[in-house]
Design a protein around this motif. Structure first.
Motif, short mmCIF file in Angstrom:
data_model
loop_
_atom_site.label_atom_id
_atom_site.label_comp_id
_atom_site.label_asym_id
_atom_site.label_seq_id
_atom_site.Cartn_x
_atom_site.Cartn_y
_atom_site.Cartn_z
N GLU A 139 0.82 -1.21 0.00
CA GLU A 139 0.00 0.00 0.00
C GLU A 139 0.86 1.26 0.00
O GLU A 139 0.53 2.24 -0.67
CB GLU A 139 -0.94 0.00 1.21
N ALA A 140 1.96 1.24 0.74
CA ALA A 140 2.86 2.40 0.75
C ALA A 140 3.44 2.63 -0.64
O ALA A 140 3.55 3.77 -1.10
CB ALA A 140 3.97 2.21 1.77
N ASN A 141 3.80 1.56 -1.34
CA ASN A 141 4.33 1.69 -2.70
C ASN A 141 3.28 2.28 -3.64
O ASN A 141 3.60 3.08 -4.51
CB ASN A 141 4.82 0.34 -3.22
N ARG A 142 2.02 1.89 -3.46
CA ARG A 142 0.95 2.45 -4.29
C ARG A 142 0.79 3.94 -4.04
O ARG A 142 0.63 4.73 -4.96
CB ARG A 142 -0.37 1.74 -4.01
N VAL A 143 0.83 4.35 -2.77
CA VAL A 143 0.68 5.76 -2.43
C VAL A 143 1.86 6.56 -2.98
O VAL A 143 1.67 7.65 -3.55
CB VAL A 143 0.54 5.94 -0.90
N ILE A 144 3.05 6.04 -2.84
CA ILE A 144 4.24 6.73 -3.35
C ILE A 144 4.15 6.89 -4.87
O ILE A 144 4.48 7.94 -5.42
CB ILE A 144 5.52 5.98 -2.93
N ARG A 145 3.69 5.85 -5.56
CA ARG A 145 3.55 5.92 -7.01
C ARG A 145 2.56 7.02 -7.41
O ARG A 145 2.81 7.80 -8.33
CB ARG A 145 3.13 4.55 -7.56
N GLU A 146 1.44 7.10 -6.70
CA GLU A 146 0.46 8.14 -7.00
C GLU A 146 1.00 9.53 -6.68
O GLU A 146 0.74 10.49 -7.41
CB GLU A 146 -0.85 7.88 -6.25
N LEU A 147 1.74 9.66 -5.58
CA LEU A 147 2.32 10.96 -5.25
C LEU A 147 3.34 11.40 -6.30
O LEU A 147 3.41 12.58 -6.64
CB LEU A 147 2.98 10.91 -3.87
N GLU A 176 3.25 14.70 -8.43
CA GLU A 176 4.43 15.55 -8.47
C GLU A 176 4.84 15.85 -9.92
O GLU A 176 5.19 16.98 -10.25
CB GLU A 176 5.57 14.85 -7.73
N LEU A 177 4.76 14.85 -10.77
CA LEU A 177 5.08 15.05 -12.18
C LEU A 177 4.10 16.02 -12.82
O LEU A 177 4.50 16.90 -13.59
CB LEU A 177 5.07 13.71 -12.91
N GLN A 178 2.82 15.90 -12.49
CA GLN A 178 1.83 16.82 -13.04
C GLN A 178 2.08 18.25 -12.57
O GLN A 178 1.97 19.20 -13.34
CB GLN A 178 0.41 16.39 -12.64
N ILE A 179 2.42 18.42 -11.30
CA ILE A 179 2.68 19.75 -10.76
C ILE A 179 3.92 20.35 -11.42
O ILE A 179 3.92 21.52 -11.82
CB ILE A 179 2.84 19.71 -9.23
N ALA A 180 4.97 19.55 -11.56
CA ALA A 180 6.19 20.04 -12.20
C ALA A 180 5.92 20.42 -13.66
O ALA A 180 6.41 21.44 -14.15
CB ALA A 180 7.29 19.00 -12.12
N HIS A 181 5.13 19.62 -14.32
CA HIS A 181 4.81 19.90 -15.72
C HIS A 181 4.00 21.18 -15.84
O HIS A 181 4.26 22.02 -16.70
CB HIS A 181 4.04 18.72 -16.33
N SER A 182 3.02 21.37 -14.96
CA SER A 182 2.21 22.58 -15.03
C SER A 182 3.03 23.80 -14.60
O SER A 182 2.84 24.89 -15.14
CB SER A 182 0.95 22.42 -14.20
N ALA A 183 3.98 23.64 -13.67
CA ALA A 183 4.83 24.76 -13.26
C ALA A 183 5.74 25.17 -14.42
O ALA A 183 5.97 26.37 -14.65
CB ALA A 183 5.65 24.38 -12.06
N ASN A 184 6.26 24.20 -15.15
CA ASN A 184 7.10 24.51 -16.31
C ASN A 184 6.31 25.22 -17.40
O ASN A 184 6.81 26.11 -18.07
CB ASN A 184 7.75 23.25 -16.87
N ARG A 185 5.07 24.80 -17.56
CA ARG A 185 4.22 25.38 -18.59
C ARG A 185 3.88 26.84 -18.23
O ARG A 185 3.88 27.71 -19.08
CB ARG A 185 2.94 24.57 -18.76
#
Length: 126
Positions: free
Chosen positions: A101-109, A113-122
């Motif tokens: 379950e921790a691995n699933r949560v980390i994967r979703e986070l 994080e990738l979406q936030i970084a992508h939107s920040a770059n945009r």
């Protein structure tokens, strides 16, 4: 939950949808299970799996002796260790679920994080 997924999908533009598709779907159960043997604590999971297998084998062996016992005292002498070993095996197996379950949560986070970084770059590029 499906409505929330649909609303998030509608809020994303095509570029972000392509990015999420490139990340891929959630791994299947077997891949998630094998994932607990990687990383810094993978050896601990391997050791726990070995201990679980040995306890289970001992429990099955004692259960076989329990069913072959001729009197109540012999059945008790085989049955208590069988139950104890099988329960210990189950406890070790269940103690590995929080790691999954921790691995699933980390994967979703990381996905967020990738979406936030992508939107920040945009937005920085504007």
């Amino acid at each position: 939950m499906r409505d929330l997924d649909r609303m998030v999908d509608e809020a994303l533009n095509e570029e972000e949808r392509a990015l999420l598709r490139s990340i891929g779907e959630e791994p299947r159960f077997i891949a998630q299970t094998l994932g607990i043997f990687g990383g810094r604590t993978g050896w601990v999971s391997g050791l726990m799996l070995l201990a679980q297998a040995l306890l289970f084998a001992g429990g099955v062996w004692a259960a076989f002796g329990f069913f072959q016992a001729g009197d109540a005292l012999a059945a008790l002498r085989w049955g208590v260790p069988a139950a104890t070993l099988l329960l210990m095996s189950l406890i070790i197996k269940m103690s590995m679920w929080p790691t999954l379950e921790a691995n699933r949560v980390i994967r979703e986070l990381k996905r967020i994080e990738l979406q936030i970084a992508h939107s920040a770059n945009r937005t920085a590029g504007r």
